[in-house]
Design an enzyme around this catalytic site. Structure first.
Site, PDB file in Angstrom:
ATOM      1  N   LYS A   1      -1.042  -9.541   2.934  1.00 24.11           N
ATOM      2  CA  LYS A   1      -0.473  -8.956   4.000  1.00 24.11           C
ATOM      3  C   LYS A   1      -1.611  -8.172   4.653  1.00 24.11           C
ATOM      4  O   LYS A   1      -2.253  -7.257   3.857  1.00 24.11           O
ATOM      5  CB  LYS A   1       0.892  -8.168   3.557  1.00 24.11           C
TER       6      LYS A   1
ATOM      7  N   GLU B   1      -1.663  -5.347   8.382  1.00 22.16           N
ATOM      8  CA  GLU B   1      -0.946  -4.781   9.503  1.00 22.16           C
ATOM      9  C   GLU B   1      -1.556  -4.859  10.929  1.00 22.16           C
ATOM     10  O   GLU B   1      -2.666  -4.737  11.217  1.00 22.16           O
ATOM     11  CB  GLU B   1      -0.805  -3.244   9.014  1.00 22.16           C
TER      12      GLU B   1
ATOM     13  N   GLU C   1       8.838  -4.130  11.030  1.00 21.97           N
ATOM     14  CA  GLU C   1       9.427  -2.695  10.557  1.00 21.97           C
ATOM     15  C   GLU C   1       9.994  -1.790  11.614  1.00 21.97           C
ATOM     16  O   GLU C   1       8.946  -1.598  12.540  1.00 21.97           O
ATOM     17  CB  GLU C   1       8.179  -2.148   9.533  1.00 21.97           C
TER      18      GLU C   1
ATOM     19  N   ASP D   1       0.930  -0.994  -0.106  1.00 18.23           N
ATOM     20  CA  ASP D   1      -0.082  -0.009  -0.049  1.00 18.23           C
ATOM     21  C   ASP D   1       0.641   1.272   0.047  1.00 18.23           C
ATOM     22  O   ASP D   1       0.493   2.357  -0.265  1.00 18.23           O
ATOM     23  CB  ASP D   1      -1.150   0.000   1.236  1.00 18.23           C
ATOM     24  N   SER D   2       2.130   1.236   0.166  1.00 16.92           N
ATOM     25  CA  SER D   2       3.223   2.116  -0.166  1.00 16.92           C
ATOM     26  C   SER D   2       2.826   2.668  -1.446  1.00 16.92           C
ATOM     27  O   SER D   2       3.400   3.801  -1.628  1.00 16.92           O
ATOM     28  CB  SER D   2       4.718   1.815   0.051  1.00 16.92           C
TER      29      SER D   2
ATOM     30  N   ASP E   1      -1.044  -6.386  -0.792  1.00 16.01           N
ATOM     31  CA  ASP E   1      -1.414  -5.747   0.632  1.00 16.01           C
ATOM     32  C   ASP E   1      -2.708  -5.137   1.008  1.00 16.01           C
ATOM     33  O   ASP E   1      -3.420  -4.429   0.103  1.00 16.01           O
ATOM     34  CB  ASP E   1      -0.405  -4.336   0.561  1.00 16.01           C
TER      35      ASP E   1
HETATM   36  O1  KIV Z   1       3.542  -1.279   1.680  1.00 13.01           O
HETATM   37  C1  KIV Z   1       4.716  -1.568   1.924  1.00 13.01           C
HETATM   38  O2  KIV Z   1       5.513  -1.233   0.898  1.00 13.01           O
HETATM   39  C2  KIV Z   1       4.972  -2.141   2.986  1.00 13.01           C
HETATM   40  C3  KIV Z   1       6.492  -2.636   3.052  1.00 13.01           C
HETATM   41  C4  KIV Z   1       7.449  -1.542   3.728  1.00 13.01           C
HETATM   42  C5  KIV Z   1       6.848  -4.041   4.160  1.00 13.01           C
HETATM   43  O3  KIV Z   1       4.222  -2.889   3.897  1.00 13.01           O
END
Ligand code: KIV
Length: 300
Positions: A125, A127, A194, A56-57, A95
């Site tokens: 993934k 969080e 992280e 989600d970055s 994500d």
């Molecule tokens: O969204 C992302 O890029 C992440 C990584 C930093 C692990 O969660």
């Protein structure tokens, strides 16, 4: 909509959950990276990474938001599908964005299923600890592999006091460790740590039987992840302390675009080799009878 992996290149085998567990057992470092589009997917595939996360970055790196909070499931699905079409071997992790899994187990399962069905993800993934542990358990029970994420969790950075290292007091460190162990017990195949002190990582690693991927968590994790745009320096602006820039892609992009603009302005581009030709006799015919505005078209 294609969401199937490309053919494996000769001599390379698809990365599986079992393969990752074997790597951990053998102490072979695991390489994870983010990607958000098809050309980047082709590059990370060729570079031979083990896991690719469409994080989600993307909110910050490619969509221009100032945090990861606003990015939607549909936005991430579109990017994830593009990455899927470029990958053959690495394990693809989708994500789950903020607001797409927290409300209930049902919401979490339905969102995770979209990433698998609509974008061809191998795993998802999510969080945090707390209720995310139960969401992870529910998604695992629905047959979808889950990667957890503890320590600095950008989706809830505001309640963590901003984008800062976590676990720097005994009480906060013990909470991070607890979250990691609960995610492991919930059936996650892996967890991202992280921005936590190396010593805290070392301590919790003694309890971790699943694959741990670190980002700003020191060298003792089973693997590392970095955001593609950070490690290639695609953008300007703040980069976290844990980032090492392995290339300066933005400088090279700028050089290329400036050179193009200069070449257009100086009429050096396009040159004859960038164009197409028409046989001379055809050109002669055209010149003899050029179409006139308002006149009926010729019947050639
Ligand atoms: O969204 C992302 O890029 C992440 C990584 C930093 C692990 O969660």
């Amino acid at each position: 909509m294609s969401s199937t992996p490309r053919e494996e290149p000769a001599g390379r085998k698809r990365v599986t959950l079992m393969k990752l567990a074997e790597r951990k057992a053998l102490g072979e470092p695991i390489v994870m990276i983010t990607a958000y589009d098809h050309p980047s997917a082709l590059v990370v595939e060729e570079a031979g990474v083990d896991l690719v996360l469409v994080g989600d970055s993307a909110a910050n790196t490619v969509l221009g938001y100032t945090s990861t909070v606003p990015v939607t499931v549909d936005e991430l699905l579109m990017l994830t599908r593009a990455v899927r079409r470029g990958l053959a071997t690495p394990l693809l992790v989708g994500d789950l964005p903020f607001g797409s899994y927290e409300a209930s187990d049902e919401q979490a399962i339905l969102t995770a299923q979209r990433f698998v069905k609509e974008a061809g993800c191998d795993a998802i993934k999510l969080e945090g600890g707390g209720t995310s542990v139960q969401r992870a358990r529910a998604i695992v029970s629905a047959g979808i592999p889950v990667m957890g994420h503890v320590g600095l969790t950008p989706q809830t950075a505001t309640s963590l006091g901003g984008y800062r290292a976590q676990g720097r007091t005994a009480a906060r460190a013990s909470q991070v460790m607890q979250d990691a162990m609960e995610l492991q017990d919930a059936g996650c195949f892996s967890v991202v740590f992280e921005a936590i002190p190396f010593e805290v990582t070392d301590l919790v690693m003694q309890q971790m039987e699943i694959v741990v991927i670190g980002i700003g968590a020191g060298p003792s994790t089973d693997g590392q992840v970095l955001v593609l745009h950070d490690l290639l320096a695609v953008h300007t602006g703040h980069v976290a302390k844990f980032v090492r820039q392995f290339a300066d892609v933005r400088a090279e992009m700028l050089r290329g675009v400036e050179a193009y603009a200069d070449a257009v302005r100086s009429r050096e581009f396009p040159a004859p080799e960038h164009g197409y030709s028409i046989p001379p006799e055809e050109l002669e015919r055209l010149r003899a009878r050029p179409p006139r505005r308002g006149a009926p078209a010729y019947d050639w």
